[in-house]
Design an enzyme around this catalytic site. Structure first.
Site, PDB file in Angstrom:
ATOM      1  N   GLY A  74      16.425 -50.730   2.868  1.00 35.50           N
ATOM      2  CA  GLY A  74      17.347 -50.133   3.842  1.00 35.50           C
ATOM      3  C   GLY A  74      16.717 -49.375   4.994  1.00 35.50           C
TER       4      GLY A  74
ATOM      5  N   ASP B 123      23.198 -41.062  -0.647  1.00 41.90           N
ATOM      6  CA  ASP B 123      24.569 -41.221  -1.114  1.00 41.90           C
ATOM      7  C   ASP B 123      24.723 -40.348  -2.370  1.00 41.90           C
ATOM      8  OD1 ASP B 123      27.104 -42.538  -1.100  1.00 41.90           O
ATOM      9  OD2 ASP B 123      26.389 -43.965  -2.583  1.00 41.90           O
TER      10      ASP B 123
HETATM   11  P1  IMP Z   1      21.936 -43.322  -3.799  1.00 39.79           P
HETATM   12  O1  IMP Z   1      23.319 -43.442  -4.367  1.00 39.79           O
HETATM   13  O2  IMP Z   1      21.792 -42.065  -2.969  1.00 39.79           O
HETATM   14  O3  IMP Z   1      20.884 -43.439  -4.869  1.00 39.79           O
HETATM   15  O4  IMP Z   1      21.781 -44.542  -2.782  1.00 39.79           O
HETATM   16  C1  IMP Z   1      21.139 -45.700  -3.140  1.00 39.79           C
HETATM   17  C2  IMP Z   1      21.172 -46.752  -2.071  1.00 39.79           C
HETATM   18  O5  IMP Z   1      22.500 -47.282  -1.966  1.00 39.79           O
HETATM   19  C3  IMP Z   1      20.841 -46.329  -0.650  1.00 39.79           C
HETATM   20  O6  IMP Z   1      19.459 -46.188  -0.404  1.00 39.79           O
HETATM   21  C4  IMP Z   1      21.433 -47.506   0.115  1.00 39.79           C
HETATM   22  O7  IMP Z   1      20.522 -48.581   0.110  1.00 39.79           O
HETATM   23  C5  IMP Z   1      22.658 -47.833  -0.709  1.00 39.79           C
HETATM   24  N1  IMP Z   1      23.867 -47.268  -0.060  1.00 39.79           N
HETATM   25  C6  IMP Z   1      24.489 -46.111  -0.314  1.00 39.79           C
HETATM   26  N2  IMP Z   1      25.564 -45.939   0.497  1.00 39.79           N
HETATM   27  C7  IMP Z   1      25.613 -47.027   1.295  1.00 39.79           C
HETATM   28  C8  IMP Z   1      26.490 -47.447   2.376  1.00 39.79           C
HETATM   29  O8  IMP Z   1      27.452 -46.775   2.795  1.00 39.79           O
HETATM   30  N3  IMP Z   1      26.197 -48.649   2.948  1.00 39.79           N
HETATM   31  C9  IMP Z   1      25.143 -49.432   2.542  1.00 39.79           C
HETATM   32  N4  IMP Z   1      24.308 -49.073   1.564  1.00 39.79           N
HETATM   33  C10 IMP Z   1      24.533 -47.887   0.938  1.00 39.79           C
HETATM   34 MG    MG Z   2      17.568 -46.764   0.622  1.00 40.76          MG
END
Ligand code: IMP
Ligand code: MG
Length: 189
Positions: A51, A110
């Site tokens: 990402g 996120d």
């Molecule tokens: P985490 O939930 O903070 O561990 O996020 C993990 C990964 O989910 C992020 O690095 C993104 O690659 C993906 N992600 C989270 N939210 C979004 C979104 O709104 N759009 C696209 N990818 C997302």
């Molecule tokens: Mg990421």
């Protein structure tokens, strides 16, 4: 798999949340801040694939002091809604980070679960310092106690695409951050 037509690809985007210009202006400021704070220090910018690849490409060009670039890829496993999980580093840095000031360059925080585990692993390697810089922050979704040191945009709890972020691997190539069309909007087309 049938690829979408260019028209379908575009039609599934509801609206622009953060424009290309807004992103680039914020990156310029972040680059200048890094220049000021890290001048004379060994600096390593680390991005977690996939990402953050576009953000790192632009951010690194807004930094004018000497710096190195590193990539990591991680797979994390969580059971149910547990915030504590396990992380498997599937692609690791080649640098010995005990010799560097490290900035983790993220696309979005996120729930924060994966980044929390990766940051923990990096801290164990005793970097000279470790900071987290994220393009986007969705604080409403957080399930672990993790704060970015620098966050360029705080966004509401919406699924966003573009500028590296995907939906089913599509839309990473948009130059802006957008929001996907919801099913409700689709039925009104
Ligand atoms: P985490 O939930 O903070 O561990 O996020 C993990 C990964 O989910 C992020 O690095 C993104 O690659 C993906 N992600 C989270 N939210 C979004 C979104 O709104 N759009 C696209 N990818 C997302
Ligand atoms: Mg990421």
């Amino acid at each position: 798999m049938n690829p979408l037509t260019p028209k379908d690809y575009e039609n599934q985007i509801s609206h622009v949340l953060i424009s290309e210009q807004e992103i680039q202006e914020a990156i310029k400021k972040a680059g200048a801040m890094i220049d000021k704070e890290y001048e004379g220090k060994p600096l390593l910018l680390v991005s977690i694939l996939k990402g953050a690849f576009i953000f790192l490409a632009d951010l690194s060009r807004a930094v004018s002091i000497p710096c190195e670039i590193g990539f990591m890829q991680a797979q994390s496993y969580f059971e149910g809604k547990e915030s504590k999980g396990k992380v498997n580093i599937t692609l690791d840095l080649t640098q010995n980070i005990s010799e560097y000031h490290v900035i983790i360059v993220e696309d979005i925080i996120d729930t924060g679960r994966t980044l929390n585990l990766v940051a923990e692993k990096l801290r164990e390697r005793n970097p000279l310092s470790l900071k987290i810089l994220t393009l986007l922050d969705k604080p409403q979704r957080r399930v672990v106690d993790l704060k970015a040191d620098i966050s360029l945009f705080t966004i509401p709890d919406e699924f966003v695409i573009g500028y590296g972020l995907d939906y089913a691997e599509y839309y990473r190539n948009l130059p802006y951050i957008g929001v996907l069309r919801t099913e409700q909007e689709e039925s009104n087309v």
